[in-house]
Design an enzyme around this catalytic site. Structure first.
Site, short mmCIF file in Angstrom:
data_model
loop_
_atom_site.label_atom_id
_atom_site.label_comp_id
_atom_site.label_asym_id
_atom_site.label_seq_id
_atom_site.Cartn_x
_atom_site.Cartn_y
_atom_site.Cartn_z
N HIS A 164 -36.18 -29.26 26.99
CA HIS A 164 -35.35 -30.04 26.07
C HIS A 164 -34.51 -29.03 25.27
O HIS A 164 -34.83 -27.85 25.22
CB HIS A 164 -36.23 -30.88 25.12
CG HIS A 164 -37.08 -30.06 24.22
ND1 HIS A 164 -38.28 -29.52 24.62
CD2 HIS A 164 -36.89 -29.64 22.96
CE1 HIS A 164 -38.79 -28.82 23.63
NE2 HIS A 164 -37.97 -28.86 22.60
N ASP A 202 -26.82 -18.61 24.24
CA ASP A 202 -26.08 -19.88 24.25
C ASP A 202 -26.06 -20.51 25.64
O ASP A 202 -25.75 -19.83 26.63
CB ASP A 202 -24.64 -19.64 23.76
CG ASP A 202 -23.91 -20.96 23.52
OD1 ASP A 202 -24.56 -21.93 23.08
OD2 ASP A 202 -22.69 -21.01 23.76
N HIS A 203 -26.42 -21.79 25.69
CA HIS A 203 -26.48 -22.56 26.93
C HIS A 203 -27.45 -21.97 27.95
O HIS A 203 -27.25 -22.08 29.16
CB HIS A 203 -25.09 -22.74 27.55
CG HIS A 203 -24.27 -23.75 26.80
ND1 HIS A 203 -23.70 -23.47 25.57
CD2 HIS A 203 -23.95 -25.03 27.08
CE1 HIS A 203 -23.05 -24.53 25.14
NE2 HIS A 203 -23.20 -25.50 26.02
N CYS A 212 -42.53 -31.25 22.97
CA CYS A 212 -41.97 -29.93 23.25
C CYS A 212 -42.57 -29.29 24.50
O CYS A 212 -42.08 -28.27 24.98
CB CYS A 212 -42.15 -29.00 22.05
SG CYS A 212 -41.07 -29.45 20.69
N GLU A 258 -34.00 -24.75 13.74
CA GLU A 258 -34.17 -25.41 15.04
C GLU A 258 -33.69 -26.87 14.94
O GLU A 258 -33.18 -27.44 15.90
CB GLU A 258 -35.64 -25.36 15.48
CG GLU A 258 -35.84 -25.79 16.91
CD GLU A 258 -37.22 -25.46 17.42
OE1 GLU A 258 -37.35 -24.51 18.21
OE2 GLU A 258 -38.19 -26.14 17.00
N HIS A 309 -35.59 -25.11 25.85
CA HIS A 309 -36.87 -24.42 25.96
C HIS A 309 -37.99 -25.42 26.25
O HIS A 309 -37.79 -26.63 26.25
CB HIS A 309 -37.17 -23.58 24.71
CG HIS A 309 -37.50 -24.36 23.48
ND1 HIS A 309 -37.91 -23.77 22.31
CD2 HIS A 309 -37.49 -25.70 23.22
CE1 HIS A 309 -38.14 -24.69 21.41
NE2 HIS A 309 -37.89 -25.87 21.92
N HIS A 345 -31.99 -27.72 21.84
CA HIS A 345 -31.78 -27.75 20.39
C HIS A 345 -30.40 -27.17 20.09
O HIS A 345 -29.91 -26.31 20.82
CB HIS A 345 -32.81 -26.90 19.65
CG HIS A 345 -34.18 -27.45 19.68
ND1 HIS A 345 -34.59 -28.49 18.87
CD2 HIS A 345 -35.26 -27.12 20.43
CE1 HIS A 345 -35.86 -28.77 19.10
NE2 HIS A 345 -36.30 -27.95 20.05
#
Ligand code: NI
Length: 135
Positions: free
Chosen positions: A40, A80-81, A34, A125, A15, A42
């Protein structure tokens, strides 16, 4: 007698925290690293809590297999991903902070649960930073 059952899940996602209506400087001041325009990632840890009465017939609050499959189809397969800003319509105009993600996840899961059950979502996170939302 109300009991809470919980299920853990995991997903990775990328995100960027920024506001389109702010300058790059403003974004960097508030969101720091961020706001990186290249995004980047998490490793998110999700804990879903469902609170309700024990069914005297089964001894369950709810079937954990059902909860597992629900989290998989409603959350993991969507996030996811993924690049949350670019690929999740809910974040096209909403900053994908952990706070907003917890609300979105709650809203995805809630309609699929028994109305008598209370839902609460905890999203990590990082191992030390986590948020909770209970509606
Ligand atoms: Ni981040």
């Amino acid at each position: 007698m109300k009991v809470t059952v919980s299920r853990k899940a995991h997903f990775n996602a990328a995100h960027r925290l920024y506001r389109k209506d702010w300058t790059d400087d403003q974004n960097e001041n508030i969101f720091g690293k961020c706001a990186n325009p290249h995004y980047h990632g998490h490793n998110y840890e999700l804990i879903v809590h469902v609170r309700g009465n024990i069914d005297p017939e089964t001894g369950y609050v709810m079937d954990m297999k059902v909860l597992k499959d629900l989290i998989k189809s409603e959350v993991e397969e969507k996030m996811d991903h993924k690049n949350l800003n670019e690929e999740i319509v809910e974040f096209s105009d909403l900053i994908p902070s952990a706070e907003n993600m917890a609300v979105v996840i709650y809203n995805w899961l809630k309609p699929h649960l028994d109305q008598a059950h209370t839902l609460s979502v905890t999203l990590y996170e990082t191992p030390r930073n986590y948020v909770s939302y209970s509606g």
